[in-house]
Design a protein around this motif. Structure first.
Motif, mmCIF file in Angstrom:
data_model
loop_
_atom_site.group_PDB
_atom_site.id
_atom_site.type_symbol
_atom_site.label_atom_id
_atom_site.label_comp_id
_atom_site.label_asym_id
_atom_site.label_seq_id
_atom_site.Cartn_x
_atom_site.Cartn_y
_atom_site.Cartn_z
ATOM 1 N N ALA A 91 0.833 -1.210 0.000
ATOM 2 C CA ALA A 91 0.000 0.000 0.000
ATOM 3 C C ALA A 91 0.865 1.255 0.000
ATOM 4 O O ALA A 91 1.961 1.274 0.544
ATOM 5 N N ARG A 92 0.342 2.294 -0.596
ATOM 6 C CA ARG A 92 1.030 3.580 -0.573
ATOM 7 C C ARG A 92 0.845 4.236 0.794
ATOM 8 O O ARG A 92 -0.134 3.982 1.488
ATOM 9 N N VAL A 93 1.776 5.082 1.150
ATOM 10 C CA VAL A 93 1.741 5.766 2.442
ATOM 11 C C VAL A 93 0.445 6.568 2.582
ATOM 12 O O VAL A 93 -0.214 6.538 3.628
ATOM 13 N N GLY A 94 0.049 7.267 1.538
ATOM 14 C CA GLY A 94 -1.164 8.078 1.581
ATOM 15 C C GLY A 94 -2.409 7.246 1.835
ATOM 16 O O GLY A 94 -3.324 7.671 2.545
ATOM 17 N N PHE A 95 -2.455 6.051 1.267
ATOM 18 C CA PHE A 95 -3.595 5.158 1.479
ATOM 19 C C PHE A 95 -3.671 4.719 2.935
ATOM 20 O O PHE A 95 -4.748 4.734 3.546
ATOM 21 N N VAL A 96 -2.535 4.333 3.497
ATOM 22 C CA VAL A 96 -2.500 3.894 4.899
ATOM 23 C C VAL A 96 -2.902 5.040 5.819
ATOM 24 O O VAL A 96 -3.707 4.860 6.742
ATOM 25 N N LYS A 97 -2.384 6.226 5.573
ATOM 26 C CA LYS A 97 -2.725 7.402 6.386
ATOM 27 C C LYS A 97 -4.218 7.739 6.241
ATOM 28 O O LYS A 97 -4.875 8.104 7.218
ATOM 29 N N SER A 98 -4.742 7.618 5.028
ATOM 30 C CA SER A 98 -6.169 7.884 4.807
ATOM 31 C C SER A 98 -7.044 6.907 5.585
ATOM 32 O O SER A 98 -8.059 7.306 6.163
ATOM 33 N N LEU A 99 -6.662 5.651 5.603
ATOM 34 C CA LEU A 99 -7.403 4.673 6.408
ATOM 35 C C LEU A 99 -7.356 5.045 7.883
ATOM 36 O O LEU A 99 -8.353 4.908 8.602
ATOM 37 N N GLY A 100 -6.208 5.521 8.331
ATOM 38 C CA GLY A 100 -6.084 5.952 9.720
ATOM 39 C C GLY A 100 -7.015 7.100 10.045
ATOM 40 O O GLY A 100 -7.678 7.112 11.088
ATOM 41 N N VAL A 101 -7.093 8.070 9.145
ATOM 42 C CA VAL A 101 -7.985 9.211 9.356
ATOM 43 C C VAL A 101 -9.444 8.750 9.356
ATOM 44 O O VAL A 101 -10.249 9.189 10.190
ATOM 45 N N LEU A 102 -9.796 7.839 8.449
ATOM 46 C CA LEU A 102 -11.164 7.308 8.424
ATOM 47 C C LEU A 102 -11.504 6.591 9.727
ATOM 48 O O LEU A 102 -12.621 6.705 10.242
ATOM 49 N N GLU A 103 -10.555 5.852 10.266
ATOM 50 C CA GLU A 103 -10.799 5.162 11.534
ATOM 51 C C GLU A 103 -10.944 6.163 12.681
ATOM 52 O O GLU A 103 -11.769 5.959 13.576
ATOM 53 N N LEU A 104 -10.168 7.227 12.667
ATOM 54 C CA LEU A 104 -10.320 8.266 13.692
ATOM 55 C C LEU A 104 -11.697 8.926 13.594
ATOM 56 O O LEU A 104 -12.359 9.176 14.620
ATOM 57 N N LEU A 105 -12.139 9.187 12.381
ATOM 58 C CA LEU A 105 -13.478 9.754 12.186
ATOM 59 C C LEU A 105 -14.560 8.776 12.640
ATOM 60 O O LEU A 105 -15.585 9.183 13.197
ATOM 61 N N ALA A 106 -14.331 7.487 12.415
ATOM 62 C CA ALA A 106 -15.295 6.480 12.865
ATOM 63 C C ALA A 106 -15.391 6.468 14.388
ATOM 64 O O ALA A 106 -16.487 6.328 14.944
ATOM 65 N N ALA A 107 -14.269 6.615 15.059
ATOM 66 C CA ALA A 107 -14.287 6.646 16.528
ATOM 67 C C ALA A 107 -15.159 7.793 17.027
ATOM 68 O O ALA A 107 -15.931 7.635 17.979
ATOM 69 N N VAL A 108 -15.060 8.920 16.357
ATOM 70 C CA VAL A 108 -15.880 10.079 16.730
ATOM 71 C C VAL A 108 -17.344 9.834 16.352
ATOM 72 O O VAL A 108 -18.257 10.077 17.139
#
Length: 128
Positions: free
Chosen positions: A43-60
């Motif tokens: 995976a590209r770095v941007g894809f992994v970081k984007s998944l991380g941001v999506l998971e943070l948004l899901a937590a909220v």
């Protein structure tokens, strides 16, 4: 039912928060070395970081709307999005290592999200 929904949402929010922090802030190379992290090698770095941001948004999204009482419809919407994310995670883990404990763990998270979405379909709610 209300307590079960809060417990499920809280647990899933913690899972999303931990996963989001690790994907958004831990270097991709370190994630690849962790158990279950072999998928990040392709995976590209941007894809992994984007998944991380999506998971943070899901937590909220799994907790905050119900806590503050503003747009609580976002909780089941977030749960459905989490279901889609877990389907993708299971497919990814199956492609990179076959059926393993991470696929089972993703199934458990998917089941929790399905319970949250179902509970907010009118059969249960945060307010009662």
């Amino acid at each position: 039912m209300n307590l079960a929904l809060w417990t499920a949402a809280g647990l899933l929010a913690v899972v999303a928060l931990v996963g989001g922090i690790s994907k958004a802030f831990v270097p991709k190379e370190n994630l690849a070395e962790a158990p279950g992290g072999e998928w990040t090698e392709d995976a590209r770095v941007g894809f992994v970081k984007s998944l991380g941001v999506l998971e943070l948004l899901a937590a909220v999204g799994l907790t905050l709307p119900a806590v503050v009482g503003i747009a609580p419809v976002l909780v089941p919407v977030t749960a459905v999005c989490w279901i889609l994310l877990m389907v993708g995670a299971m497919i990814t883990h199956l492609r990179h290592g076959g059926f393993n404990r991470f696929v089972v763990l993703n199934m458990a998270y998917l089941a929790l999200a399905a319970f949250i979405a179902w509970g907010h379909s009118g059969l249960g709610s945060f307010t009662s």
